[in-house]
Design an enzyme around this catalytic site. Structure first.
Site, PDB file in Angstrom:
ATOM      1  N   LYS A 208       0.831  -1.207   0.000  1.00 27.11           N
ATOM      2  CA  LYS A 208       0.000   0.000   0.000  1.00 27.11           C
ATOM      3  C   LYS A 208       0.866   1.258   0.000  1.00 27.11           C
ATOM      4  CE  LYS A 208      -3.740   0.104   2.543  1.00 27.11           C
ATOM      5  NZ  LYS A 208      -4.667   0.216   3.699  1.00 27.11           N
ATOM      6  N   GLU A 214      10.037  -5.696   3.984  1.00 32.04           N
ATOM      7  CA  GLU A 214      10.287  -7.008   3.387  1.00 32.04           C
ATOM      8  C   GLU A 214       9.914  -7.015   1.912  1.00 32.04           C
ATOM      9  OE1 GLU A 214       8.870  -7.622   7.708  1.00 32.04           O
ATOM     10  OE2 GLU A 214       8.338  -6.354   5.986  1.00 32.04           O
ATOM     11  N   GLY A 268      -5.109  -5.370   5.597  1.00 32.63           N
ATOM     12  CA  GLY A 268      -4.301  -6.309   4.823  1.00 32.63           C
ATOM     13  C   GLY A 268      -4.864  -7.711   4.770  1.00 32.63           C
ATOM     14  N   ARG A 269      -5.286  -8.230   5.914  1.00 31.62           N
ATOM     15  CA  ARG A 269      -5.777  -9.611   5.945  1.00 31.62           C
ATOM     16  C   ARG A 269      -7.187  -9.742   5.384  1.00 31.62           C
ATOM     17  NH1 ARG A 269      -4.952  -7.259  10.618  1.00 31.62           N
ATOM     18  NH2 ARG A 269      -6.572  -7.026  12.208  1.00 31.62           N
ATOM     19  N   GLU A 354      -4.284 -12.429  14.035  1.00 35.94           N
ATOM     20  CA  GLU A 354      -3.895 -11.023  13.948  1.00 35.94           C
ATOM     21  C   GLU A 354      -5.080 -10.117  14.297  1.00 35.94           C
ATOM     22  OE1 GLU A 354      -0.702  -9.668  11.083  1.00 35.94           O
ATOM     23  OE2 GLU A 354      -2.407  -8.571  10.245  1.00 35.94           O
ATOM     24  N   HIS A 385      -2.238 -38.731   9.511  1.00 35.18           N
ATOM     25  CA  HIS A 385      -1.002 -39.489   9.695  1.00 35.18           C
ATOM     26  C   HIS A 385       0.097 -38.615  10.283  1.00 35.18           C
ATOM     27  CE1 HIS A 385      -2.354 -43.172   7.609  1.00 35.18           C
ATOM     28  NE2 HIS A 385      -3.145 -42.318   6.970  1.00 35.18           N
ATOM     29  N   LYS A 513       9.412  -5.221  14.011  1.00 41.98           N
ATOM     30  CA  LYS A 513       9.932  -4.517  12.837  1.00 41.98           C
ATOM     31  C   LYS A 513      10.862  -3.382  13.235  1.00 41.98           C
ATOM     32  CE  LYS A 513       6.096  -5.322   9.606  1.00 41.98           C
ATOM     33  NZ  LYS A 513       5.102  -4.656   8.732  1.00 41.98           N
TER      34      LYS A 513
END
Length: 549
Positions: A208, A214, A268-269, A354, A385, A513
């Site tokens: 954005k 990152e 964001g999510r 979050e 399994h 961060k």
């Protein structure tokens, strides 16, 4: 709406008293005493079917839970969200991911701005762009059509698009290979760059602000890799942006005409429905992307209109709240019995944890109950399994959400019946368990000697009474996936309202961060080391020594 502490309310205390009895219930007996339990504890909505009957709950439980939801203002807060009120209180923002999937022409204004018109203007641009990439009209700098698309983002700019593209594999363009890079670890980018050709690769940089550390490190690495074999004037043919920072996008070398914006009321999510979903639209085509939005909108309409006692997201949220608060379930396992949903548990981790991984209320006071459980999971039958042993016989109670499609999108014989058989059998086994008497009868039938039999009994006994939900769809289509994601979005919202926490911020993400920037400067010698604790100092010394070798 200023809410009292949750545990101080009469509605909560009624549930607490009810829970004393419920802890002694076994679901075997609940089903035996109530033949109508299944039809009464199921609900259909937006092409999905939810069976919540395999929970340690009865009609009174659900009535008390719905009453709690009413007293906590779930309906009022839901309506405030859809209306564009600034329910994200710490950032003073609206929360309008639902507006991203509204049909064209629906009236919704926020701060005087026509939100629906803005959303569809961007969608129109996405359609033109994705059509061109998919039909071969978008050419790389040497005149070749795009064959590979690399989405560079992190968090919601990666988890949502990657999950959706993998889930809708059957609908993806046969020529286009989709790649996703999110990790600042260079091994992630290195693995992708080894597979692609600069002449035929399109990079989507999703940030954005166009400053996300990152994402921009990965974007600059991709840019340098590209410019090693091309010119700066070629960049606009191979890089597009999902951002709102026009100046930074232009400085990077991307034509602002190829910048797709979104808005500060998109978290964001919750952003896969926005331009952040550009890679999804490229992969499956705009028509299917529109169906994806329509499926989510159908769930939105159900959430808005259905009474709380027949409202799928509300019921899923209330059952989860009941298991977390009163039955001691500290985690929730997501078990999609569909390989194409293999990233869905990871997507839900961010969505839920979050959003509701908070310890203070909107009033700034400590929450007086546990909040969000740990969300984790894996596809069935692989999960069976791996860790289902713990879920069956471990000392903790872990509820499970089983998710399956009734029909496959492949035509391989025998597989889908086996898959569904395993899914339904596991939910039954978690509910019923196996008693000591049943184990003894089974061992006697196998002619196990009496002394050995009694030694084996405790090891082969299953307590059962392990709660689960089952969510079914006809097929995993774009519409069904949209409805499924929206279901969990609204479930998360409802639980946040009940806990009275701010579900739409994520301040806890920021601390690491800030510290990482300081330590990175120390590792690279651009700053003098600061006084850290002895552990952090020791780790920095080791890393710097390794760089010298």
């Amino acid at each position: 709406m200023r809410l009292p502490a949750l545990t101080s309310t009469a509605a909560y205390q009624a549930l607490e008293n009810h829970a004393h009895d419920a802890r002694d219930w076994h679901m075997r007996q609940l089903f035996q005493k109530d033949p109508g339990r299944f039809p009464r504890m199921t609900v259909d909505a937006a092409g999905l079917f939810l069976d919540y009957s395999k929970n340690r709950a009865n009609d009174e439980t659900m009535q008390l839970l719905v009453h709690l939801a009413r007293t906590r203002g779930v309906a009022e807060q839901r309506d405030a969200m859809f209306a564009g009120e600034k329910i994200n209180i710490t950032e003073r923002r609206s929360v309008l991911h639902t507006a991203l999937r509204m049909p064209r022409g629906k009236a919704l204004k926020v701060d005087g701005q026509d939100v629906n018109a803005d959303v569809h203007a961007v969608l129109d641009r996405i359609k033109v762009f994705t059509d061109k990439v998919r039909n071969g009209g978008w050419l790389g700098h040497t005149g070749k059509p795009i064959t590979d698309v690399v989405n560079i983002g992190i968090g919601g700019s990666d988890l949502g698009p990657k999950m959706a593209v993998l889930a809708l594999r059957s609908y993806c363009h046969p020529r286009l290979k989709m790649h996703f890079v999110s990790n600042v670890d260079g091994h992630d980018m290195d693995a992708v760059l080894a597979q692609v050709n600069p002449e035929t690769t399109l990079f989507i940089v999703a940030s954005k602000t166009f400053t996300t550390a990152e994402t921009m490190l990965n974007a600059q690495t991709a840019r340098s890799w590209f410019l090693a074999k091309a010119k700066e004037t070629d960049l606009p043919r191979h890089f597009v942006a999902v951002s709102t920072n026009t100046d930074a996008v232009r400085t990077f070398g991307i034509d602002p005409e190829n910048m797709f914006p979104f808005w500060d009321w998109v978290g964001g999510r919750y952003s896969v429905w926005s331009a952040i979903g550009l890679s999804v639209a490229v992969a499956i085509g705009f028509g299917y992307f529109q169906a994806f939005l329509e499926g989510a909108h159908a769930m939105d309409e159900h959430f808005r209109e259905a009474p709380l006692e027949a409202n799928m997201p509300v019921l899923l949220a209330l059952i989860g709240f009941w298991n977390r608060q009163f039955l001691g379930a500290s985690s929730l396992s997501i078990a999609p019995y569909h390989q194409d949903l293999n990233r869905f548990p990871a997507y839900l981790q961010q969505l839920d944890m979050e959003s509701n991984g908070k310890r203070v209320t909107k009033n700034g006071q400590p929450v007086d109950t546990p909040t969000c459980p740990v969300v984790w999971g894996e596809c069935g039958t692989n999960a069976q399994h791996a860790y289902f042993q713990l879920l069956h016989q471990g000392s903790d109670i872990t509820p499970i959400d089983f998710i399956a499609a009734l029909r496959a999108t492949h035509d391989l014989p025998g597989h889908h019946d086996a898959l569904l058989a395993n899914c339904f059998a596991q939910s039954e086994a978690f509910m019923k368990g196996k008693t000591e008497d049943e184990v003894r009868a089974e061992l006697k039938g196998a002619n196990v000697p009496p002394a050995e039999l009694e030694e084996l009994v405790p090891h082969k006994t299953f307590p059962g009474n392990r709660p689960s939900n089952t969510i079914l769809m006809d097929q995993l289509t774009p519409s069904a996936l949209g409805a499924l994601i929206a279901l969990y979005e609204h479930k998360t919202f409802v639980q946040g309202v009940i806990w009275n926490i701010a579900s739409f911020d994520q301040w806890g993400v920021e601390l690491g961060k800030v510290l990482a920037k300081k330590i990175q400067a120390e590792l690279t010698g651009k700053a003098d080391p600061e006084a850290h604790d002895s552990s952090t100092n020791g780790l920095i010394v080791m890393a710097k020594a390794a760089q010298i070798q």
